[in-house]
Design a protein around this motif. Structure first.
Motif, PDB file in Angstrom:
ATOM      1  N   ASP A  18       2.286  -5.256 -11.929  1.00 17.01           N
ATOM      2  CA  ASP A  18       0.829  -5.310 -11.780  1.00 17.01           C
ATOM      3  C   ASP A  18       0.300  -3.879 -11.774  1.00 17.01           C
ATOM      4  OD1 ASP A  18      -1.821  -5.460 -10.889  1.00 17.01           O
ATOM      5  OD2 ASP A  18      -1.414  -7.151  -9.560  1.00 17.01           O
ATOM      6  N   ALA A  19      -0.269  -3.460 -12.888  1.00 19.01           N
ATOM      7  CA  ALA A  19      -0.699  -2.063 -13.023  1.00 19.01           C
ATOM      8  C   ALA A  19      -1.781  -1.702 -12.010  1.00 19.01           C
ATOM      9  CB  ALA A  19      -1.205  -1.808 -14.445  1.00 19.01           C
ATOM     10  N   ALA A  20      -2.718  -2.620 -11.758  1.00 17.25           N
ATOM     11  CA  ALA A  20      -3.795  -2.331 -10.813  1.00 17.25           C
ATOM     12  C   ALA A  20      -3.247  -2.159  -9.395  1.00 17.25           C
ATOM     13  CB  ALA A  20      -4.833  -3.445 -10.844  1.00 17.25           C
ATOM     14  N   LYS A  21      -2.302  -3.014  -9.011  1.00 17.89           N
ATOM     15  CA  LYS A  21      -1.689  -2.897  -7.684  1.00 17.89           C
ATOM     16  C   LYS A  21      -0.914  -1.592  -7.575  1.00 17.89           C
ATOM     17  CE  LYS A  21       1.763  -5.043  -4.655  1.00 17.89           C
ATOM     18  NZ  LYS A  21       2.795  -6.088  -4.539  1.00 17.89           N
ATOM     19  N   LEU A  22      -0.184  -1.246  -8.620  1.00  8.01           N
ATOM     20  CA  LEU A  22       0.563   0.008  -8.625  1.00  8.01           C
ATOM     21  C   LEU A  22      -0.373   1.191  -8.461  1.00  8.01           C
ATOM     22  CD1 LEU A  22       3.348   1.378  -9.026  1.00  8.01           C
ATOM     23  CD2 LEU A  22       2.858   1.411 -11.482  1.00  8.01           C
ATOM     24  N   GLY A  23      -1.515   1.157  -9.158  1.00  3.34           N
ATOM     25  CA  GLY A  23      -2.495   2.229  -9.042  1.00  3.34           C
ATOM     26  C   GLY A  23      -3.033   2.356  -7.624  1.00  3.34           C
ATOM     27  N   ASP A  24      -3.346   1.226  -6.992  1.00  5.53           N
ATOM     28  CA  ASP A  24      -3.855   1.259  -5.617  1.00  5.53           C
ATOM     29  C   ASP A  24      -2.818   1.835  -4.659  1.00  5.53           C
ATOM     30  OD1 ASP A  24      -6.397   0.292  -6.069  1.00  5.53           O
ATOM     31  OD2 ASP A  24      -5.861  -1.803  -5.721  1.00  5.53           O
ATOM     32  N   GLU A  25      -1.559   1.439  -4.832  1.00  2.00           N
ATOM     33  CA  GLU A  25      -0.523   1.917  -3.924  1.00  2.00           C
ATOM     34  C   GLU A  25      -0.241   3.397  -4.120  1.00  2.00           C
ATOM     35  OE1 GLU A  25       1.879  -2.310  -3.255  1.00  2.00           O
ATOM     36  OE2 GLU A  25       2.726  -0.773  -4.587  1.00  2.00           O
ATOM     37  N   LEU A  26      -0.218   3.844  -5.354  1.00  5.28           N
ATOM     38  CA  LEU A  26      -0.031   5.275  -5.614  1.00  5.28           C
ATOM     39  C   LEU A  26      -1.191   6.086  -5.040  1.00  5.28           C
ATOM     40  CD1 LEU A  26       1.333   5.161  -9.269  1.00  5.28           C
ATOM     41  CD2 LEU A  26       2.589   5.940  -7.250  1.00  5.28           C
ATOM     42  N   ALA A  27      -2.406   5.530  -5.142  1.00  2.00           N
ATOM     43  CA  ALA A  27      -3.574   6.219  -4.583  1.00  2.00           C
ATOM     44  C   ALA A  27      -3.456   6.311  -3.059  1.00  2.00           C
ATOM     45  CB  ALA A  27      -4.852   5.487  -4.973  1.00  2.00           C
ATOM     46  N   ALA A  28      -2.917   5.274  -2.416  1.00  2.51           N
ATOM     47  CA  ALA A  28      -2.754   5.302  -0.959  1.00  2.51           C
ATOM     48  C   ALA A  28      -1.728   6.361  -0.551  1.00  2.51           C
ATOM     49  CB  ALA A  28      -2.313   3.923  -0.468  1.00  2.51           C
ATOM     50  N   GLY A  50       8.930   2.471   2.054  1.00  2.00           N
ATOM     51  CA  GLY A  50       9.587   1.252   1.595  1.00  2.00           C
ATOM     52  C   GLY A  50       8.943  -0.033   2.070  1.00  2.00           C
ATOM     53  N   GLY A  51       8.522  -0.085   3.324  1.00  2.00           N
ATOM     54  CA  GLY A  51       7.905  -1.301   3.838  1.00  2.00           C
ATOM     55  C   GLY A  51       6.404  -1.348   3.665  1.00  2.00           C
ATOM     56  N   GLN A  52       5.826  -0.276   3.105  1.00  2.00           N
ATOM     57  CA  GLN A  52       4.369  -0.184   2.995  1.00  2.00           C
ATOM     58  C   GLN A  52       3.864  -0.452   1.575  1.00  2.00           C
ATOM     59  OE1 GLN A  52       2.831   0.334   5.944  1.00  2.00           O
ATOM     60  NE2 GLN A  52       4.901   0.457   6.822  1.00  2.00           N
ATOM     61  N   GLY A  61       5.014  -1.736  -2.724  1.00  2.00           N
ATOM     62  CA  GLY A  61       5.926  -2.543  -3.509  1.00  2.00           C
ATOM     63  C   GLY A  61       7.122  -1.746  -3.996  1.00  2.00           C
ATOM     64  N   GLY A  62       8.127  -2.472  -4.478  1.00 10.09           N
ATOM     65  CA  GLY A  62       9.352  -1.831  -4.923  1.00 10.09           C
ATOM     66  C   GLY A  62       9.146  -0.852  -6.056  1.00 10.09           C
ATOM     67  N   GLU A  63       8.272  -1.201  -7.022  1.00  6.69           N
ATOM     68  CA  GLU A  63       8.038  -0.300  -8.157  1.00  6.69           C
ATOM     69  C   GLU A  63       7.429   1.023  -7.697  1.00  6.69           C
ATOM     70  OE1 GLU A  63       6.840  -3.384  -8.084  1.00  6.69           O
ATOM     71  OE2 GLU A  63       7.837  -4.500  -9.715  1.00  6.69           O
ATOM     72  N   THR A  64       6.458   0.920  -6.773  1.00  5.91           N
ATOM     73  CA  THR A  64       5.819   2.131  -6.266  1.00  5.91           C
ATOM     74  C   THR A  64       6.812   2.979  -5.483  1.00  5.91           C
ATOM     75  OG1 THR A  64       3.712   0.953  -6.084  1.00  5.91           O
ATOM     76  CG2 THR A  64       3.902   3.028  -4.878  1.00  5.91           C
ATOM     77  N   ALA A  65       7.602   2.332  -4.633  1.00  4.39           N
ATOM     78  CA  ALA A  65       8.583   3.061  -3.833  1.00  4.39           C
ATOM     79  C   ALA A  65       9.596   3.768  -4.730  1.00  4.39           C
ATOM     80  CB  ALA A  65       9.294   2.094  -2.887  1.00  4.39           C
ATOM     81  N   ASP A  66      10.049   3.087  -5.780  1.00  3.01           N
ATOM     82  CA  ASP A  66      11.009   3.710  -6.700  1.00  3.01           C
ATOM     83  C   ASP A  66      10.397   4.897  -7.428  1.00  3.01           C
ATOM     84  OD1 ASP A  66      12.916   1.887  -5.974  1.00  3.01           O
ATOM     85  OD2 ASP A  66      12.642   0.586  -7.725  1.00  3.01           O
ATOM     86  N   LEU A  67       9.138   4.740  -7.848  1.00  6.96           N
ATOM     87  CA  LEU A  67       8.471   5.816  -8.573  1.00  6.96           C
ATOM     88  C   LEU A  67       8.278   7.034  -7.676  1.00  6.96           C
ATOM     89  CD1 LEU A  67       7.176   6.682 -11.214  1.00  6.96           C
ATOM     90  CD2 LEU A  67       5.038   5.627 -10.462  1.00  6.96           C
ATOM     91  N   THR A 124      -3.389   9.756  -0.842  1.00  7.55           N
ATOM     92  CA  THR A 124      -4.271  10.041   0.293  1.00  7.55           C
ATOM     93  C   THR A 124      -3.475  10.483   1.513  1.00  7.55           C
ATOM     94  OG1 THR A 124      -5.901   8.440  -0.496  1.00  7.55           O
ATOM     95  CG2 THR A 124      -6.019   9.057   1.819  1.00  7.55           C
ATOM     96  N   LEU A 125      -2.373   9.788   1.781  1.00 11.22           N
ATOM     97  CA  LEU A 125      -1.549  10.138   2.938  1.00 11.22           C
ATOM     98  C   LEU A 125      -0.979  11.548   2.803  1.00 11.22           C
ATOM     99  CD1 LEU A 125      -0.006   9.437   5.543  1.00 11.22           C
ATOM    100  CD2 LEU A 125       1.804   8.493   4.098  1.00 11.22           C
ATOM    101  N   LEU A 126      -0.383  11.861   1.662  1.00  5.59           N
ATOM    102  CA  LEU A 126       0.243  13.171   1.493  1.00  5.59           C
ATOM    103  C   LEU A 126      -0.783  14.288   1.378  1.00  5.59           C
ATOM    104  CD1 LEU A 126       3.274  12.397  -0.852  1.00  5.59           C
ATOM    105  CD2 LEU A 126       3.157  12.483   1.638  1.00  5.59           C
ATOM    106  N   ASP A 127      -1.969  13.970   0.891  1.00  9.66           N
ATOM    107  CA  ASP A 127      -3.030  14.978   0.840  1.00  9.66           C
ATOM    108  C   ASP A 127      -3.471  15.346   2.253  1.00  9.66           C
ATOM    109  OD1 ASP A 127      -4.925  16.555  -0.753  1.00  9.66           O
ATOM    110  OD2 ASP A 127      -6.459  15.247   0.100  1.00  9.66           O
ATOM    111  N   ARG A 128      -3.450  14.359   3.135  1.00 13.58           N
ATOM    112  CA  ARG A 128      -3.862  14.595   4.527  1.00 13.58           C
ATOM    113  C   ARG A 128      -2.747  15.222   5.352  1.00 13.58           C
ATOM    114  NH1 ARG A 128      -4.962   9.612   5.695  1.00 13.58           N
ATOM    115  NH2 ARG A 128      -3.038   9.152   6.800  1.00 13.58           N
ATOM    116  N   GLU A 129      -1.509  14.766   5.152  1.00 15.27           N
ATOM    117  CA  GLU A 129      -0.374  15.221   5.964  1.00 15.27           C
ATOM    118  C   GLU A 129       0.356  16.363   5.247  1.00 15.27           C
ATOM    119  OE1 GLU A 129       0.051  14.197   8.926  1.00 15.27           O
ATOM    120  OE2 GLU A 129      -1.349  12.506   8.911  1.00 15.27           O
ATOM    121  N   VAL A 130      -0.122  17.559   5.449  1.00 16.22           N
ATOM    122  CA  VAL A 130       0.431  18.729   4.748  1.00 16.22           C
ATOM    123  C   VAL A 130       1.901  18.932   5.092  1.00 16.22           C
ATOM    124  CG1 VAL A 130       0.217  21.210   4.391  1.00 16.22           C
ATOM    125  CG2 VAL A 130      -1.840  19.817   4.707  1.00 16.22           C
ATOM    126  N   SER A 131       2.250  18.814   6.361  1.00 21.27           N
ATOM    127  CA  SER A 131       3.640  19.050   6.772  1.00 21.27           C
ATOM    128  C   SER A 131       4.580  18.038   6.131  1.00 21.27           C
ATOM    129  CB  SER A 131       3.763  19.002   8.297  1.00 21.27           C
ATOM    130  OG  SER A 131       3.347  17.736   8.790  1.00 21.27           O
TER     131      SER A 131
END
Length: 271
Positions: free
Chosen positions: A26-36, A70-72, A74-80, A39-46
């Motif tokens: 699901d490309a749209a779901k993958l896009g949303d998860e990558l965006a999340a 991994g638990g947050q 999907g598998g495709e996003t986690a692998d990527l 956001t997390l890594l942009d905020r958490e510099v350390s």
């Protein structure tokens, strides 16, 4: 980006393209998860520094990412994401920028799969023109005091039901998570990504009156011959050009307007 980051991004793009070829993804779901994740890594510099620390083995960084995401997602996003942190990056910021690019590319792929990529390209361009022409709207969308919810609601009122859902998602992400960019720069970057998705360049064409279908076809063919690539035309009408057309491809401008010729004549007379 420097050499290491360029190579890491190129590898990530290849992995994303391979994922997009799978009907089950699901490309749209993958896009949303990558965006999340972005956001997390942009905020958490350390955290992003740990995930790109060259002193740590790539496999160790990937294992950490698997435990974190991994638990947050999907598998495709986690692998990527795991593959990306396993790579070597010149700076931790490059990882976040690349994740954001892949998130947008996944959404644009979703539009392409549904046959709506042309519509999304045009809507991004038109939205950019609307923002440029309205100081009040631009101020509301870039205000540092306005909440994310307020900006999202404003965009829903502007785009909801009027634009493709992919366009709305991309613009909403850009407005609510600007990451230090201007709105105009972000929209231009999205347009370039959309054009790259179709392996063609973008030409911004300004004319005094709307071009006919025949004129658009001839102009597109001429530009494709010049640049050696298929060209997508973003069309804008501005009566002030007086006649002819002005074409901008990246940083290059091809002037063919009466206004430009008059300006040139004035310069010669003054000289």
């Amino acid at each position: 980006m420097n050499g290491a980051s360029r190579e890491a991004l190129a590898a990530a793009r290849e992995r994303l393209d391979a994922l997009m070829d799978r009907p089950s993804v699901d490309a749209a779901k993958l896009g949303d998860e990558l965006a999340a994740v972005t956001t997390l890594l942009d905020r958490e510099v350390s955290l992003r520094r740990v995930l790109t620390d060259p002193a740590q083995a790539g496999e160790a960084r990937a294992e950490l990412a698997a435990r974190l995401f991994g638990g947050q997602v999907g598998g495709e996003t986690a692998d990527l994401v795991g593959g990306m942190v396993r790579s070597r990056w010149s700076s931790s910021r490059d990882l976040v920028d690349s994740l954001e690019e892949l998130a947008s590319t996944a959404d644009l792929t979703a539009a392409q799969q549904s046959g709506a990529l042309d519509d999304v390209e045009d809507e991004l361009f038109r939205f950019g023109r609307i923002v440029t022409g309205s100081t009040e709207l631009r101020s509301a969308l870039t205000s540092r005091t306005a909440t994310v919810a307020a900006k999202s609601e404003l965009l829903r009122s502007l785009l909801g039901g009027r634009a493709n859902p992919v366009t709305e998602r991309l613009v909403t992400r850009l407005v609510t998570r600007p990451r230090g960019r201007s709105l105009e720069a972000g929209l231009e970057a999205l347009s370039k990504l959309a054009a790259h998705r179709r392996e063609r360049m973008v030409a911004v064409v300004t004319s005094a009156v709307p071009l006919t279908d025949l004129q658009k076809s001839r102009l597109g063919a001429a530009l494709a011959k010049i640049y050696g690539r298929q060209m997508h035309l973003n069309l804008d009408v501005d009566p002030e050009v007086l006649g002819g057309i002005s074409v901008r491809v990246g940083d290059e401008v091809i002037e063919g307007t009466i206004a430009e010729r008059l300006e040139e004549a004035s310069r010669r007379l003054a000289g």
